[in-house]
Design a protein around this motif. Structure first.
Motif, PDB file in Angstrom:
ATOM      1  N   MET A  95     -68.374   3.895 -78.771  1.00 32.88           N
ATOM      2  CA  MET A  95     -68.254   5.163 -78.049  1.00 32.88           C
ATOM      3  C   MET A  95     -69.109   6.229 -78.720  1.00 32.88           C
ATOM      4  N   GLU A  96     -69.816   6.988 -77.912  1.00 32.21           N
ATOM      5  CA  GLU A  96     -70.708   8.018 -78.434  1.00 32.21           C
ATOM      6  C   GLU A  96     -69.903   9.287 -78.743  1.00 32.21           C
ATOM      7  N   THR A  97     -70.331   9.989 -79.794  1.00 35.22           N
ATOM      8  CA  THR A  97     -69.650  11.221 -80.193  1.00 35.22           C
ATOM      9  C   THR A  97     -70.672  12.323 -80.440  1.00 35.22           C
ATOM     10  N   LEU A  98     -70.165  13.554 -80.405  1.00 31.09           N
ATOM     11  CA  LEU A  98     -70.987  14.731 -80.658  1.00 31.09           C
ATOM     12  C   LEU A  98     -70.099  15.794 -81.281  1.00 31.09           C
ATOM     13  N   GLN A  99     -70.586  16.444 -82.314  1.00 30.90           N
ATOM     14  CA  GLN A  99     -69.860  17.538 -82.954  1.00 30.90           C
ATOM     15  C   GLN A  99     -70.525  18.858 -82.582  1.00 30.90           C
ATOM     16  N   VAL A 100     -69.733  19.758 -82.003  1.00 27.25           N
ATOM     17  CA  VAL A 100     -70.213  21.097 -81.658  1.00 27.25           C
ATOM     18  C   VAL A 100     -69.220  22.099 -82.235  1.00 27.25           C
ATOM     19  N   GLY A 101     -69.567  22.702 -83.364  1.00 26.71           N
ATOM     20  CA  GLY A 101     -68.632  23.593 -84.019  1.00 26.71           C
ATOM     21  C   GLY A 101     -67.356  22.856 -84.369  1.00 26.71           C
ATOM     22  N   ARG A 102     -66.213  23.415 -83.984  1.00 29.28           N
ATOM     23  CA  ARG A 102     -64.916  22.801 -84.271  1.00 29.28           C
ATOM     24  C   ARG A 102     -64.580  21.646 -83.338  1.00 29.28           C
ATOM     25  N   ALA A 103     -65.379  21.452 -82.308  1.00 31.31           N
ATOM     26  CA  ALA A 103     -65.070  20.464 -81.272  1.00 31.31           C
ATOM     27  C   ALA A 103     -65.747  19.122 -81.550  1.00 31.31           C
ATOM     28  N   THR A 104     -64.953  18.061 -81.490  1.00 30.08           N
ATOM     29  CA  THR A 104     -65.475  16.697 -81.518  1.00 30.08           C
ATOM     30  C   THR A 104     -65.380  16.127 -80.113  1.00 30.08           C
ATOM     31  N   LEU A 105     -66.513  15.696 -79.569  1.00 27.07           N
ATOM     32  CA  LEU A 105     -66.568  15.128 -78.225  1.00 27.07           C
ATOM     33  C   LEU A 105     -66.779  13.623 -78.334  1.00 27.07           C
ATOM     34  N   THR A 106     -65.972  12.858 -77.595  1.00 31.11           N
ATOM     35  CA  THR A 106     -66.102  11.406 -77.552  1.00 31.11           C
ATOM     36  C   THR A 106     -66.044  10.958 -76.105  1.00 31.11           C
ATOM     37  N   TRP A 107     -67.014  10.138 -75.691  1.00 33.80           N
ATOM     38  CA  TRP A 107     -67.061   9.663 -74.314  1.00 33.80           C
ATOM     39  C   TRP A 107     -66.247   8.384 -74.176  1.00 33.80           C
ATOM     40  N   LEU A 108     -65.283   8.395 -73.250  1.00 37.21           N
ATOM     41  CA  LEU A 108     -64.427   7.249 -72.991  1.00 37.21           C
ATOM     42  C   LEU A 108     -64.992   6.440 -71.821  1.00 37.21           C
ATOM     43  N   ASN A 109     -64.483   5.234 -71.642  1.00 37.38           N
ATOM     44  CA  ASN A 109     -64.963   4.375 -70.559  1.00 37.38           C
ATOM     45  C   ASN A 109     -64.095   4.594 -69.329  1.00 37.38           C
ATOM     46  N   GLY A 110     -64.642   5.331 -68.354  1.00 38.64           N
ATOM     47  CA  GLY A 110     -63.872   5.669 -67.163  1.00 38.64           C
ATOM     48  C   GLY A 110     -64.286   4.924 -65.915  1.00 38.64           C
ATOM     49  N   GLY A 111     -65.250   3.996 -66.035  1.00 37.71           N
ATOM     50  CA  GLY A 111     -65.702   3.244 -64.874  1.00 37.71           C
ATOM     51  C   GLY A 111     -67.070   3.695 -64.393  1.00 37.71           C
ATOM     52  N   VAL A 112     -67.500   3.162 -63.265  1.00 37.20           N
ATOM     53  CA  VAL A 112     -68.849   3.437 -62.780  1.00 37.20           C
ATOM     54  C   VAL A 112     -68.875   3.379 -61.250  1.00 37.20           C
ATOM     55  N   THR A 113     -69.735   4.200 -60.657  1.00 38.20           N
ATOM     56  CA  THR A 113     -70.025   4.109 -59.229  1.00 38.20           C
ATOM     57  C   THR A 113     -71.533   3.959 -59.056  1.00 38.20           C
ATOM     58  N   HIS A 114     -71.939   3.582 -57.849  1.00 42.39           N
ATOM     59  CA  HIS A 114     -73.349   3.539 -57.476  1.00 42.39           C
ATOM     60  C   HIS A 114     -73.460   4.193 -56.111  1.00 42.39           C
ATOM     61  N   LEU A 115     -74.060   5.380 -56.066  1.00 46.23           N
ATOM     62  CA  LEU A 115     -74.143   6.149 -54.831  1.00 46.23           C
ATOM     63  C   LEU A 115     -75.589   6.305 -54.383  1.00 46.23           C
ATOM     64  N   ASP A 116     -75.760   6.636 -53.119  1.00 47.63           N
ATOM     65  CA  ASP A 116     -77.089   6.760 -52.535  1.00 47.63           C
ATOM     66  C   ASP A 116     -77.910   7.829 -53.267  1.00 47.63           C
ATOM     67  N   GLY A 117     -79.084   7.442 -53.721  1.00 51.34           N
ATOM     68  CA  GLY A 117     -79.930   8.369 -54.462  1.00 51.34           C
ATOM     69  C   GLY A 117     -80.365   9.561 -53.634  1.00 51.34           C
ATOM     70  N   GLY A 118     -80.630   9.336 -52.360  1.00 49.72           N
ATOM     71  CA  GLY A 118     -81.027  10.439 -51.497  1.00 49.72           C
ATOM     72  C   GLY A 118     -79.942  11.486 -51.384  1.00 49.72           C
ATOM     73  N   ALA A 119     -78.697  11.041 -51.265  1.00 45.25           N
ATOM     74  CA  ALA A 119     -77.582  11.985 -51.181  1.00 45.25           C
ATOM     75  C   ALA A 119     -77.412  12.747 -52.491  1.00 45.25           C
ATOM     76  N   MET A 120     -77.672  12.083 -53.592  1.00 40.58           N
ATOM     77  CA  MET A 120     -77.482  12.728 -54.903  1.00 40.58           C
ATOM     78  C   MET A 120     -78.585  13.734 -55.227  1.00 40.58           C
ATOM     79  N   PHE A 121     -79.715  13.653 -54.519  1.00 44.21           N
ATOM     80  CA  PHE A 121     -80.809  14.594 -54.776  1.00 44.21           C
ATOM     81  C   PHE A 121     -81.161  15.436 -53.555  1.00 44.21           C
ATOM     82  N   GLY A 122     -80.357  15.357 -52.509  1.00 46.75           N
ATOM     83  CA  GLY A 122     -80.526  16.254 -51.370  1.00 46.75           C
ATOM     84  C   GLY A 122     -81.908  16.177 -50.752  1.00 46.75           C
ATOM     85  N   VAL A 123     -82.575  17.323 -50.641  1.00 41.88           N
ATOM     86  CA  VAL A 123     -83.874  17.388 -49.958  1.00 41.88           C
ATOM     87  C   VAL A 123     -85.044  17.003 -50.858  1.00 41.88           C
ATOM     88  N   VAL A 124     -84.768  16.645 -52.101  1.00 38.89           N
ATOM     89  CA  VAL A 124     -85.852  16.268 -53.015  1.00 38.89           C
ATOM     90  C   VAL A 124     -86.402  14.893 -52.613  1.00 38.89           C
TER      91      VAL A 124
END
Length: 280
Positions: A1-30
């Motif tokens: 698990m990846e971590t990051l320290q920012v001042g007093r805060a320790t951030l750790t990324w948990l495994n919450g799952g994954v989706t795969h969504l349409d790229g066009g929808a995720m970038f709108g008119v781009v």
């Protein structure tokens, strides 16, 4: 698990799952020739989007940013349509750190779309119960009202199964709330009417969690907003304000959805000066 320290805060990324969504929808008119240089797609034009909550440890308290895709909350058709190839294993992630779901003090819900809120409840003895049994759940009053009373469009993403089991845990706010010293949730609108960002500031150190106003590193451009956004112009204006604010302070920007980066730190010109890559 990846971590990051920012001042007093320790951030750790948990495994919450994954989706795969349409790229066009995720970038709108781009156009795809532009966004695909920054974020790859598969043969179905889908892009990989993690749903990984961030554990914040601050002053002895444990907070989660959003809750993951959950387990057994989507039917077979939804699993296929949303490209859910992996469900949450937050219990295992917390156990590796020596914690359990009972140790979470609060869940900070940037908004309540299914891919952020499914993890709030779980199946137990044939009924849905709270996943984080001792936690307060913070969300904006605007978001909570729409969650409980969705319109014809938002009914596809605001699900009763995600709010009814945890209704007694929810605490709402209007414009902003301070969760802990230096840790704030701020109502922005944009992606949804009740969408919020999260800011933690400790002296000169700062992280900003833009949630779905900037869901991936490829959305840094202020004009690149989602077709899913209910109020895209609001998203643009909010992104302009928060990027200007963060660049001046060389803030870290953290991600829930990005499949490649957990966090990026930008300088005053918006150039990356440090990064936390996701272990793939």
């Amino acid at each position: 698990m990846e971590t990051l320290q920012v001042g007093r805060a320790t951030l750790t990324w948990l495994n919450g799952g994954v989706t795969h969504l349409d790229g066009g929808a995720m970038f709108g008119v781009v156009p795809k020739p532009l966004w695909s240089r920054k974020y790859p797609s598969n043969e179905k034009n889908q892009i990989e989007l993690r749903t990984d909550p961030i554990l914040l440890q601050i002053d002895g308290k444990k907070f989660l940013i959003d809750s993951g895709i959950g387990n057994q909350k989507l039917n077979e058709k939804q699993m296929k349509n949303f490209g859910v190839h992996e469900e949450s294993s937050i219990d295992s992630s917390l156990n590796e750190l020596g914690f359990g779901t009972e140790d979470i003090d609060a869940v900070l819900m940037t908004h309540l779309h299914f891919d952020h809120a499914c993890g709030l409840s779980k199946w137990q003895d044939g009924k849905l119960v709270p996943t984080f049994e001792n936690a307060k759940i913070f969300t904006s009053s605007t978001e909570w009202n729409e969650m409980k009373n969705p319109n014809i469009r938002s009914a596809n993403t605001y699900w009763e199964s995600n709010w009814k089991p945890v209704e007694h845990q929810v605490q709402t706010y209007e414009e902003a709330v301070e969760i802990a010293d230096g840790l704030h949730m701020i109502h922005t609108g944009g992606h949804s009417d009740g969408h919020s960002v999260i800011r933690f500031e400790d002296g000169e150190e700062l992280f900003i969690h833009m949630a779905d106003i900037m869901p991936t590193n490829a959305h840094q451009n202020e004009l690149w907003v989602l077709a899913y956004d209910d109020f895209p112009v609001t998203s643009v204006h909010q992104k302009q304000d928060w990027m200007k604010y963060g660049y001046q302070k060389q803030a870290w920007y953290t991600f829930y959805h990005d499949a490649y980066y957990r966090a990026l730190q930008f300088n005053e010109e918006g150039e990356v000066i440090q990064k936390v890559e996701r272990e793939r």
